[in-house]
Design a protein around this motif. Structure first.
Motif, PDB file in Angstrom:
ATOM      1  N   VAL A  25       0.865  -1.149  -0.009  1.00 56.28           N
ATOM      2  CA  VAL A  25       0.266   0.135   0.034  1.00 56.28           C
ATOM      3  C   VAL A  25       1.034   1.380   0.309  1.00 56.28           C
ATOM      4  N   ASP A  26       0.427   2.251  -0.834  1.00 52.88           N
ATOM      5  CA  ASP A  26       0.876   3.686  -0.827  1.00 52.88           C
ATOM      6  C   ASP A  26       0.845   4.795  -1.279  1.00 52.88           C
ATOM      7  N   GLY A  27       0.404   5.602  -0.414  1.00 58.89           N
ATOM      8  CA  GLY A  27      -0.141   6.560  -0.238  1.00 58.89           C
ATOM      9  C   GLY A  27      -0.815   7.327   0.798  1.00 58.89           C
ATOM     10  N   GLN A  28      -1.947   8.438   1.177  1.00 55.38           N
ATOM     11  CA  GLN A  28      -1.597   9.344   1.706  1.00 55.38           C
ATOM     12  C   GLN A  28      -2.895   9.827   2.532  1.00 55.38           C
ATOM     13  N   LYS A  29      -3.106   9.969   3.540  1.00 55.94           N
ATOM     14  CA  LYS A  29      -4.639   9.783   4.007  1.00 55.94           C
ATOM     15  C   LYS A  29      -4.967  11.024   5.264  1.00 55.94           C
ATOM     16  N   VAL A  30      -5.674  11.968   5.336  1.00 55.69           N
ATOM     17  CA  VAL A  30      -6.181  13.222   6.133  1.00 55.69           C
ATOM     18  C   VAL A  30      -6.673  12.701   7.058  1.00 55.69           C
ATOM     19  N   TRP A  31      -7.216  13.384   7.997  1.00 54.37           N
ATOM     20  CA  TRP A  31      -7.973  13.872   9.282  1.00 54.37           C
ATOM     21  C   TRP A  31      -8.494  12.662   9.752  1.00 54.37           C
ATOM     22  N   THR A  32      -7.627  11.996  10.229  1.00 55.52           N
ATOM     23  CA  THR A  32      -7.488  10.882  10.581  1.00 55.52           C
ATOM     24  C   THR A  32      -7.520  11.436  12.072  1.00 55.52           C
ATOM     25  N   SER A  33      -8.788  10.823  12.640  1.00 55.87           N
ATOM     26  CA  SER A  33      -9.053  10.608  14.448  1.00 55.87           C
ATOM     27  C   SER A  33      -7.944   9.470  15.091  1.00 55.87           C
ATOM     28  N   GLY A  34      -6.601   9.963  15.640  1.00 56.74           N
ATOM     29  CA  GLY A  34      -6.873   9.538  16.225  1.00 56.74           C
ATOM     30  C   GLY A  34      -6.290   8.122  16.363  1.00 56.74           C
ATOM     31  N   ALA A  35      -5.375   8.616  15.001  1.00 52.69           N
ATOM     32  CA  ALA A  35      -4.431   7.820  14.674  1.00 52.69           C
ATOM     33  C   ALA A  35      -2.787   8.228  15.371  1.00 52.69           C
ATOM     34  N   HIS A  36      -2.736   8.932  16.087  1.00 60.12           N
ATOM     35  CA  HIS A  36      -1.133   8.606  17.276  1.00 60.12           C
ATOM     36  C   HIS A  36      -1.220   7.687  18.098  1.00 60.12           C
ATOM     37  N   HIS A  37      -2.752   7.112  18.421  1.00 59.94           N
ATOM     38  CA  HIS A  37      -2.453   5.852  19.303  1.00 59.94           C
ATOM     39  C   HIS A  37      -3.529   4.908  18.935  1.00 59.94           C
ATOM     40  N   ALA A  38      -3.565   4.966  17.849  1.00 58.79           N
ATOM     41  CA  ALA A  38      -4.209   3.881  17.247  1.00 58.79           C
ATOM     42  C   ALA A  38      -3.380   2.526  17.267  1.00 58.79           C
ATOM     43  N   ARG A  39      -3.602   1.605  17.447  1.00 62.08           N
ATOM     44  CA  ARG A  39      -2.738   0.169  16.965  1.00 62.08           C
ATOM     45  C   ARG A  39      -3.569  -0.152  15.947  1.00 62.08           C
ATOM     46  N   TRP A  40      -4.665  -0.251  15.250  1.00 62.58           N
ATOM     47  CA  TRP A  40      -5.591  -0.481  13.861  1.00 62.58           C
ATOM     48  C   TRP A  40      -5.842   0.828  13.323  1.00 62.58           C
ATOM     49  N   ALA A  41      -6.124   0.199  11.495  1.00 59.71           N
ATOM     50  CA  ALA A  41      -7.184   0.969  11.261  1.00 59.71           C
ATOM     51  C   ALA A  41      -7.892   0.119   9.613  1.00 59.71           C
ATOM     52  N   ILE A  42      -9.286   0.719   9.395  1.00 57.49           N
ATOM     53  CA  ILE A  42      -9.870   0.393   8.703  1.00 57.49           C
ATOM     54  C   ILE A  42      -9.561   1.811   7.512  1.00 57.49           C
ATOM     55  N   LEU A  43      -8.771   0.627   6.600  1.00 57.20           N
ATOM     56  CA  LEU A  43      -8.520   1.383   5.107  1.00 57.20           C
ATOM     57  C   LEU A  43      -9.238   1.095   4.115  1.00 57.20           C
ATOM     58  N   LEU A  44      -9.030   2.523   3.410  1.00 62.66           N
ATOM     59  CA  LEU A  44      -9.911   1.706   2.052  1.00 62.66           C
ATOM     60  C   LEU A  44      -8.663   2.561   0.976  1.00 62.66           C
ATOM     61  N   ALA A  45      -8.141   1.605  -0.843  1.00 60.53           N
ATOM     62  CA  ALA A  45      -7.770   1.803  -1.080  1.00 60.53           C
ATOM     63  C   ALA A  45      -7.481   1.200  -2.402  1.00 60.53           C
ATOM     64  N   ARG A  46      -7.009   2.037  -3.375  1.00 61.10           N
ATOM     65  CA  ARG A  46      -7.635   1.431  -4.856  1.00 61.10           C
ATOM     66  C   ARG A  46      -6.888   0.045  -5.425  1.00 61.10           C
ATOM     67  N   THR A  47      -7.209  -1.196  -5.878  1.00 61.72           N
ATOM     68  CA  THR A  47      -6.659  -1.826  -6.448  1.00 61.72           C
ATOM     69  C   THR A  47      -6.978  -2.099  -7.768  1.00 61.72           C
ATOM     70  N   ASP A  48      -7.534  -1.677  -7.949  1.00 63.56           N
ATOM     71  CA  ASP A  48      -7.720  -1.945  -9.709  1.00 63.56           C
ATOM     72  C   ASP A  48      -7.930  -0.313 -10.444  1.00 63.56           C
ATOM     73  N   PRO A  49      -7.429   0.293 -10.789  1.00 66.89           N
ATOM     74  CA  PRO A  49      -7.289   1.973 -11.617  1.00 66.89           C
ATOM     75  C   PRO A  49      -7.919   1.978 -12.912  1.00 66.89           C
ATOM     76  N   ASP A  50      -8.286   0.557 -13.679  1.00 66.00           N
ATOM     77  CA  ASP A  50      -8.830   0.631 -14.568  1.00 66.00           C
ATOM     78  C   ASP A  50     -10.655   0.021 -14.895  1.00 66.00           C
ATOM     79  N   VAL A  51     -10.726   0.021 -13.641  1.00 63.36           N
ATOM     80  CA  VAL A  51     -12.877   0.054 -13.672  1.00 63.36           C
ATOM     81  C   VAL A  51     -13.144   2.208 -12.611  1.00 63.36           C
ATOM     82  N   PRO A  52     -14.492   1.912 -13.795  1.00 65.44           N
ATOM     83  CA  PRO A  52     -15.430   3.298 -12.534  1.00 65.44           C
ATOM     84  C   PRO A  52     -15.017   3.090 -10.693  1.00 65.44           C
TER      85      PRO A  52
END
Length: 410
Positions: free
Chosen positions: A155-182
């Motif tokens: 995974v490569d990219g940047q996320k922003v406005w992430t509440s509590g990331a500084h003390h989080a152990r896990w994150a729910i992450l949405l990422a693009r896996t196929d750029p060739d579809v809508p």
């Protein structure tokens, strides 16, 4: 048909009374075996989860008993009366309100067993890696890439406005896996370990002077395929579960008494500071009070709907109302206080774990409320959701709906 309605209603009420009595019995037995005053907090919460009294509507073995959601109030009342330790919802709100229902609905049995117990007890804190600098309101336009590499995703990219990331152990992450579809069809949903190499959390200082939000940079982060939630390319559908629950959590999950929340603070100021009153301010207070009461009662209705199933677009309407009321009420409080309303209690760049909205001063409330119309979905997006999915109005034309994501201008 009418002759059958009364007996059927009576049977339903009898079943509910019996279920409530059984839950009361179970809770009292649990309290007898685990006296709150003599049991360590974490041990108590772990035992409560194992007994099925954490969230009773969840399945057995996952903190629940498969009981109706509405009966959670029966358990909570017994525990509160006994002085049982409460959840730290400030730190664990994203996990409880967003990650947990998503993992329950879309996760594998292994994911549910691994993540739900420490999520509920607060041993593991969660954050949400959705929004990006170029994809805030248009979440489906996100550019963070996840590329398959054997049994993992890089995974490569940047996320922003992430509440509590500084003390989080896990994150729910949405990422693009196929750029060739809508854009709505090429995303996948993951659980990301925030302690993995390549995860860089940086503070974002807000208008309040605090840094409760963060930007998160992901550089070559390896996420095991076992931490993928849902099918490859089905991330948008999975994310809708998260977003619907998020908006309910922000706007309507907490039961308030009359004059609870921000309107109560303003009303108290009005009663205590008689020298600040004017007819115009009085009329504005009355109008806000009526709106707040209507929103409170609508929240009760929403919780009744939640007891019967999953949250729907009505949660967006509640979150929209919450943001508007909080901003207008905090502005009115500032006016009522005159020069005193212009003071501010702390400009240091603190890294708070929770938002103490009602425990701070009027200046903080006025500034912090500005974020209510952005977090959890911007008010503009929520207006579209309410128009299309609640009122049934025609959707706005979307020229990019069928184009491949890679071909869209950015």
């Amino acid at each position: 048909m009418a002759e059958q309605t009364a007996p059927q209603a009576a049977d339903g009420a009898a079943v509910e009374i019996a279920e409530a009595a059984e839950l009361t019995r179970r809770t009292r037995e649990f309290l007898a075996a685990h006296p709150p005053a003599a049991t360590e907090r974490l041990d108590f919460l772990r035992a409560r989860f194992a007994t099925g009294l954490a969230w009773v509507h969840y399945p057995e073995g996952l903190g629940g008993l498969g009981a109706p959601r509405a009966l959670q109030a029966v358990v909570d009342a017994e525990l509160e009366a006994a002085g049982a330790p409460a959840l730290d919802t400030g730190r664990t709100g994203i996990g409880l309100g967003m990650a947990a229902p998503t993992i329950l609905q879309h996760g594998t049995p292994e994911q549910r067993r691994r993540f739900l117990p420490p999520l509920w007890t607060g041993e593991e804190v969660w954050c949400q890696l959705f929004s990006e600098p170029g994809a805030g309101s248009d979440l489906a336009g996100l550019a963070t890439r996840a590329v398959r590499d054997g049994d993992a995703w890089v995974v490569d990219g940047q996320k922003v406005w992430t509440s509590g990331a500084h003390h989080a152990r896990w994150a729910i992450l949405l990422a693009r896996t196929d750029p060739d579809v809508p854009k709505h069809r090429g995303m996948t949903y993951f659980v990301c370990d925030m302690t993995d190499p390549g995860v860089d959390v940086r503070p974002l200082r807000q208008i309040t002077g605090e840094a409760e939000f963060n930007e998160v940079h992901l550089a070559g982060v390896r996420v095991p395929d076992a931490q993928r939630v849902g099918a490859v390319g089905d991330g948008w559908r999975v994310a809708q579960t998260t977003l619907m629950n998020e908006r309910v959590a922000i706007g309507g999950s907490r039961r308030l008494p009359r004059e609870g929340g921000m309107i109560g603070v303003v009303a108290r100021t009005w009663r205590e500071r008689t020298e600040l009153r004017t007819p115009d301010l009085h009329q504005r207070l009355l109008a806000l009070w009526v709106e707040a009461e209507a929103a409170r009662l609508a929240g009760e209705r929403l919780r009744q709907q939640l007891a019967a199933g999953h949250p729907g677009p009505e949660g967006s309407a509640m979150k929209l109302a919450f943001a508007s009321l909080a901003q207008r009420a905090s502005a009115l409080e500032t006016e009522l206080l005159g020069e005193e309303g212009l003071t501010y209690d702390d400009w240091t760049a603190r890294r708070p774990e929770t938002v103490d909205f009602l425990g701070r001063g009027a200046g903080y409330r006025y500034l912090r409320a500005k974020g209510n119309s952005i977090e959890g979905g911007t008010s503009e997006i929520l207006l579209n959701i309410v128009a299309e999915r609640v009122l049934g109005l025609p959707a706005e034309p979307r020229a990019d709906k069928d184009a491949a994501w890679k071909d869209l201008p950015r």
